[in-house]
Design a protein around this motif. Structure first.
Motif, PDB file in Angstrom:
ATOM      1  N   GLY A 143       0.817  -1.214   0.000  1.00 57.01           N
ATOM      2  CA  GLY A 143       0.000   0.000   0.000  1.00 57.01           C
ATOM      3  C   GLY A 143       0.843   1.253   0.000  1.00 57.01           C
ATOM      4  O   GLY A 143       0.603   2.199  -0.775  1.00 57.01           O
ATOM      5  N   ALA A 144       1.842   1.303   0.872  1.00 52.71           N
ATOM      6  CA  ALA A 144       2.711   2.478   0.921  1.00 52.71           C
ATOM      7  C   ALA A 144       3.479   2.639  -0.381  1.00 52.71           C
ATOM      8  O   ALA A 144       3.590   3.746  -0.930  1.00 52.71           O
ATOM      9  CB  ALA A 144       3.664   2.367   2.105  1.00 52.71           C
ATOM     10  N   GLN A 145       3.991   1.527  -0.910  1.00 45.59           N
ATOM     11  CA  GLN A 145       4.757   1.612  -2.153  1.00 45.59           C
ATOM     12  C   GLN A 145       3.855   1.985  -3.325  1.00 45.59           C
ATOM     13  O   GLN A 145       4.306   2.633  -4.279  1.00 45.59           O
ATOM     14  CB  GLN A 145       5.491   0.302  -2.418  1.00 45.59           C
ATOM     15  N   SER A 146       2.584   1.614  -3.271  1.00 44.37           N
ATOM     16  CA  SER A 146       1.634   2.046  -4.304  1.00 44.37           C
ATOM     17  C   SER A 146       1.574   3.571  -4.360  1.00 44.37           C
ATOM     18  O   SER A 146       1.562   4.171  -5.447  1.00 44.37           O
ATOM     19  CB  SER A 146       0.241   1.493  -4.017  1.00 44.37           C
ATOM     20  N   LEU A 147       1.540   4.190  -3.193  1.00 40.52           N
ATOM     21  CA  LEU A 147       1.451   5.647  -3.157  1.00 40.52           C
ATOM     22  C   LEU A 147       2.767   6.288  -3.574  1.00 40.52           C
ATOM     23  O   LEU A 147       2.773   7.345  -4.221  1.00 40.52           O
ATOM     24  CB  LEU A 147       1.042   6.100  -1.754  1.00 40.52           C
ATOM     25  N   VAL A 148       3.876   5.663  -3.221  1.00 41.72           N
ATOM     26  CA  VAL A 148       5.174   6.145  -3.698  1.00 41.72           C
ATOM     27  C   VAL A 148       5.230   6.035  -5.224  1.00 41.72           C
ATOM     28  O   VAL A 148       5.625   6.972  -5.929  1.00 41.72           O
ATOM     29  CB  VAL A 148       6.327   5.369  -3.043  1.00 41.72           C
ATOM     30  N   ASN A 149       4.830   4.853  -5.745  1.00 41.94           N
ATOM     31  CA  ASN A 149       4.825   4.665  -7.194  1.00 41.94           C
ATOM     32  C   ASN A 149       3.911   5.674  -7.888  1.00 41.94           C
ATOM     33  O   ASN A 149       4.188   6.134  -9.000  1.00 41.94           O
ATOM     34  CB  ASN A 149       4.377   3.250  -7.552  1.00 41.94           C
ATOM     35  N   ALA A 150       2.786   5.995  -7.207  1.00 40.03           N
ATOM     36  CA  ALA A 150       1.822   6.930  -7.785  1.00 40.03           C
ATOM     37  C   ALA A 150       2.290   8.379  -7.719  1.00 40.03           C
ATOM     38  O   ALA A 150       1.617   9.271  -8.252  1.00 40.03           O
ATOM     39  CB  ALA A 150       0.474   6.792  -7.082  1.00 40.03           C
ATOM     40  N   GLY A 151       3.407   8.611  -7.063  1.00 37.10           N
ATOM     41  CA  GLY A 151       4.019   9.932  -7.087  1.00 37.10           C
ATOM     42  C   GLY A 151       3.319  10.995  -6.278  1.00 37.10           C
ATOM     43  O   GLY A 151       3.471  12.193  -6.571  1.00 37.10           O
ATOM     44  N   ILE A 152       2.574  10.614  -5.238  1.00 38.29           N
ATOM     45  CA  ILE A 152       1.955  11.663  -4.436  1.00 38.29           C
ATOM     46  C   ILE A 152       3.060  12.436  -3.701  1.00 38.29           C
ATOM     47  O   ILE A 152       4.093  11.865  -3.334  1.00 38.29           O
ATOM     48  CB  ILE A 152       0.914  11.104  -3.446  1.00 38.29           C
ATOM     49  N   PRO A 153       2.878  13.734  -3.488  1.00 40.99           N
ATOM     50  CA  PRO A 153       3.951  14.547  -2.906  1.00 40.99           C
ATOM     51  C   PRO A 153       4.105  14.382  -1.400  1.00 40.99           C
ATOM     52  O   PRO A 153       5.097  14.856  -0.827  1.00 40.99           O
ATOM     53  CB  PRO A 153       3.517  15.975  -3.252  1.00 40.99           C
ATOM     54  N   ASN A 154       3.172  13.729  -0.752  1.00 41.39           N
ATOM     55  CA  ASN A 154       3.185  13.607   0.702  1.00 41.39           C
ATOM     56  C   ASN A 154       4.295  12.687   1.193  1.00 41.39           C
ATOM     57  O   ASN A 154       4.691  11.754   0.491  1.00 41.39           O
ATOM     58  CB  ASN A 154       1.847  13.041   1.191  1.00 41.39           C
ATOM     59  N   PRO A 155       4.756  12.889   2.421  1.00 39.25           N
ATOM     60  CA  PRO A 155       5.573  11.863   3.068  1.00 39.25           C
ATOM     61  C   PRO A 155       4.722  10.604   3.280  1.00 39.25           C
ATOM     62  O   PRO A 155       3.592  10.692   3.776  1.00 39.25           O
ATOM     63  CB  PRO A 155       5.973  12.499   4.404  1.00 39.25           C
ATOM     64  N   VAL A 156       5.235   9.452   2.871  1.00 41.62           N
ATOM     65  CA  VAL A 156       4.484   8.190   2.938  1.00 41.62           C
ATOM     66  C   VAL A 156       5.278   7.174   3.737  1.00 41.62           C
ATOM     67  O   VAL A 156       6.491   7.016   3.530  1.00 41.62           O
ATOM     68  CB  VAL A 156       4.196   7.632   1.530  1.00 41.62           C
ATOM     69  N   PHE A 157       4.585   6.459   4.644  1.00 49.16           N
ATOM     70  CA  PHE A 157       5.227   5.426   5.434  1.00 49.16           C
ATOM     71  C   PHE A 157       4.303   4.219   5.544  1.00 49.16           C
ATOM     72  O   PHE A 157       3.074   4.364   5.588  1.00 49.16           O
ATOM     73  CB  PHE A 157       5.533   5.900   6.866  1.00 49.16           C
ATOM     74  N   ALA A 158       4.891   3.037   5.612  1.00 50.29           N
ATOM     75  CA  ALA A 158       4.173   1.846   6.050  1.00 50.29           C
ATOM     76  C   ALA A 158       4.307   1.755   7.567  1.00 50.29           C
ATOM     77  O   ALA A 158       5.389   2.023   8.105  1.00 50.29           O
ATOM     78  CB  ALA A 158       4.758   0.596   5.403  1.00 50.29           C
ATOM     79  N   LEU A 159       3.244   1.397   8.257  1.00 52.79           N
ATOM     80  CA  LEU A 159       3.356   1.147   9.691  1.00 52.79           C
ATOM     81  C   LEU A 159       4.119  -0.154   9.875  1.00 52.79           C
ATOM     82  O   LEU A 159       3.656  -1.216   9.469  1.00 52.79           O
ATOM     83  CB  LEU A 159       1.982   1.054  10.349  1.00 52.79           C
ATOM     84  N   ARG A 160       5.276  -0.062  10.465  1.00 49.08           N
ATOM     85  CA  ARG A 160       6.150  -1.224  10.582  1.00 49.08           C
ATOM     86  C   ARG A 160       5.466  -2.325  11.386  1.00 49.08           C
ATOM     87  O   ARG A 160       5.107  -2.132  12.542  1.00 49.08           O
ATOM     88  CB  ARG A 160       7.468  -0.821  11.244  1.00 49.08           C
ATOM     89  N   ASN A 161       5.226  -3.442  10.731  1.00 50.94           N
ATOM     90  CA  ASN A 161       4.645  -4.644  11.341  1.00 50.94           C
ATOM     91  C   ASN A 161       3.173  -4.491  11.715  1.00 50.94           C
ATOM     92  O   ASN A 161       2.626  -5.320  12.436  1.00 50.94           O
ATOM     93  CB  ASN A 161       5.457  -5.098  12.554  1.00 50.94           C
ATOM     94  N   GLY A 162       2.517  -3.457  11.226  1.00 51.32           N
ATOM     95  CA  GLY A 162       1.069  -3.340  11.313  1.00 51.32           C
ATOM     96  C   GLY A 162       0.501  -3.393  12.724  1.00 51.32           C
ATOM     97  O   GLY A 162       1.128  -2.960  13.697  1.00 51.32           O
ATOM     98  N   THR A 163      -0.718  -3.941  12.810  1.00 47.95           N
ATOM     99  CA  THR A 163      -1.355  -4.036  14.125  1.00 47.95           C
ATOM    100  C   THR A 163      -0.595  -4.993  15.048  1.00 47.95           C
ATOM    101  O   THR A 163      -0.665  -4.861  16.267  1.00 47.95           O
ATOM    102  CB  THR A 163      -2.819  -4.490  14.003  1.00 47.95           C
TER     103      THR A 163
END
Length: 539
Positions: free
Chosen positions: A205-225
């Motif tokens: 999911g996070a990499q999708s947004l990086v690939n999509a080039g959104i200008p926001n800072p994007v992070f994956a929550l490390r190890n989720g819930t």
């Protein structure tokens, strides 16, 4: 297939399967055991199809009756029975894995654990190659407490999100992220955090947004819930926050990016005539999948397309597509979700992935996805819920056998019913001559199993409409599963350490440790064909 073939089935060596995987040839490697044993050990691209579920599931998993199929078990004796079933269903290109699971091990084949492993291993590879940004749970919690400008987007199915979620997160299932994020976080200064229960959907999911080039800072929550819980932080339960409808301006932006990513990864675009040509090819296993939300699908979808929400399709491709290197056609109604999903499937090694763009003249239908059965339900004697309720009051009450998945049985079953797995029923000699009523959630499994028991000499009836009909009649349900009286061990469903709210910390940590080792396993296996899209490169 002849009787002689059933006695001496064709055998496929491990090397031949590996060669097909590496060469991109169609092959379906089917594990005939229940999901519990399957999750304990299997080859990377094995697809779990328990013996007792073949008639219910194989038409969707392997739609082409002459597709090359290799079946195996681990010495439980399921292969011979499966060959007979598959032959009766018209599958004519079926062979047996030489030596079964033990033969795979002996030939040096890599063994994987858990479920949906290709997608999970791919997620780890993506993080390894792209260095997907991530944020630990405690740091995210500190930012929340400070009131920082951030949004948390939960990329799982809504049902999983509703069970447990990060505080303040909203449900935005994976394929929806690139479509909706620009409306959710219109300021480029807003930090976007994507989470799931463990790692894969957070990373993708996070990499999708990086690939999509959104200008926001994007992070994956490390190890989720899991990571949130192991950090000693509290989860929300019963949350219902969802993303709103995307604006037309933002959809236009998202569509342009999705088109570019699809082109860079080799996704092909076809029209209805092209789809007809694919469907007419007798050498091609074709999968037509609608990647929108289940609610949108039910409101109206193209005839012949199954519901496969895009985020879940990337996370668990083997639940929809049983033939590795089959042909996949995706559709949506916005030009974003199908392309974003397709660009991941191409990276996952699927060689022919198409997006159907021109939908205007194609027939549409409403309602839930129809069940795809490989053969018609057999004629059975039925009993209504009220009739069964009355019969259970008699001294010579029938034996009620429930073929529901074990978690479903635990949540609610007819009082006095015993749990069983269909493929185990032939082993119970005490059922011969017994008065039996079979049930399952919608009666489909029960109807198929009734034919099995009739051959054993039992008097068998099927609860009309299954346990759902019993419940609809206002009749009571019991909960729990008493293994002392069950006819099978409840190993039909693997207990995921990242779902539900009762997971032990040790199991959650062990799951994370296993995921961290998947990249090394991929290297040893050597059959995956994964290719990760990098900046400035095309596939």
């Amino acid at each position: 297939m002849t009787v002689l073939d059933l006695v001496r089935p064709r055998v496929t060596p491990v090397q031949a399967i590996q060669d097909s995987l590496r060469a991109g040839r169609e092959i379906a490697l089917l594990d005939l055991r229940e999901e519990g044993p399957f999750a304990a050990a299997h080859p990377l691209f094995a697809v779990n199809l328990p013996l007792g579920r073949i008639e219910e599931r194989i038409a969707a998993l392997v739609p082409r009756r002459n597709a090359p199929i290799v079946v195996y078990d681990d010495g439980e004796g399921r292969v011979a029975r499966a060959l007979s079933v598959l032959a009766a269903l018209g599958y004519g290109n079926v062979s047996v894995l030489e030596g079964g699971l033990s033969g795979w091990r002996a030939a040096g084949g890599e063994i994987f654990i858990d479920v949906n492993v290709p997608s999970k291993a791919f997620g780890e590879l993506v993080e390894h190659v792209r260095h997907t940004p991530s944020i630990p749970a405690r740091e995210l919690n500190e930012r929340l407490e400070r009131g920082d400008d951030l949004v948390i987007l939960d990329a799982r199915r809504f049902s999983e999100y509703n069970t447990m979620s990060i505080p303040a997160a909203r449900s935005v299932p994976g394929a929806e992220l690139a479509l909706r994020v620009r409306d959710i976080a219109p300021s480029p200064e807003t930090t976007v955090v994507v989470n799931c229960a463990g790692r894969t959907r957070s990373i993708i999911g996070a990499q999708s947004l990086v690939n999509a080039g959104i200008p926001n800072p994007v992070f994956a929550l490390r190890n989720g819930t899991i990571g949130w819980t192991l950090a000693g932080l509290e989860l929300d339960h019963g949350a219902t926050r969802r993303a709103g409808a995307p604006s037309s301006e933002k959809v236009t932006q998202a569509r342009a990016v999705a088109r570019s990513l699809a082109q860079r990864t080799g996704v092909r675009v076809i029209d209805p005539e092209g789809l007809d040509a694919l469907a007419a090819d007798p050498r091609r296993s074709l999968y037509r999948l609608d990647v929108r939300s289940p609610e949108e699908y039910e409101a109206g979808h193209l005839a012949g397309f199954r519901s496969a929400p895009g985020g879940q399709l990337v996370q668990a491709t083997d639940e929809w597509v049983g033939v590795r290197h089959g042909t996949i056609v995706l559709t949506d109604d916005d030009g974003v979700r199908a392309r974003m999903t397709a660009h991941w499937l191409r990276q996952l090694g699927w060689r022919e992935v198409y997006v159907l763009d021109d939908r205007a003249d194609l027939p549409r239908i409403r309602g839930p996805e129809p069940v795809m059965l490989a053969t018609a339900l057999p004629d059975v004697e039925v009993i209504s819920a009220r009739e069964l309720s009355d019969a259970l009051q008699d001294a010579d009450a029938p034996l009620v056998i429930d073929l529901a998945p074990s978690p479903v049985f635990r949540k609610g079953h007819i009082p006095g019913a015993v749990f069983a797995i269909r493929s185990d029923l032939h082993e119970h000699g005490r059922l011969k001559g017994a008065d039996i009523v079979l049930t399952s959630p919608d009666s489909i499994s029960a109807c198929y199993a009734a034919a099995d028991l009739r051959r054993q000499g039992a008097h068998v009836r099927v609860l009309a409409g299954g346990t759902k009909a019993w419940q609809a009649a206002g009749l009571p349900l019991a909960v729990g599963l008493d293994e002392r009286v069950a006819l099978s061990r409840p190993d039909d469903v693997y207990k995921r350490p990242y779902e539900g709210t009762d997971n032990a910390a040790a199991a959650m940590q062990a799951y994370l440790d296993w995921e961290f080792g998947l990249v090394s396993q991929l290297e040893r296996d050597g059959t995956h064909g994964f290719r990760v899209l990098e900046d400035g490169q095309d596939l």
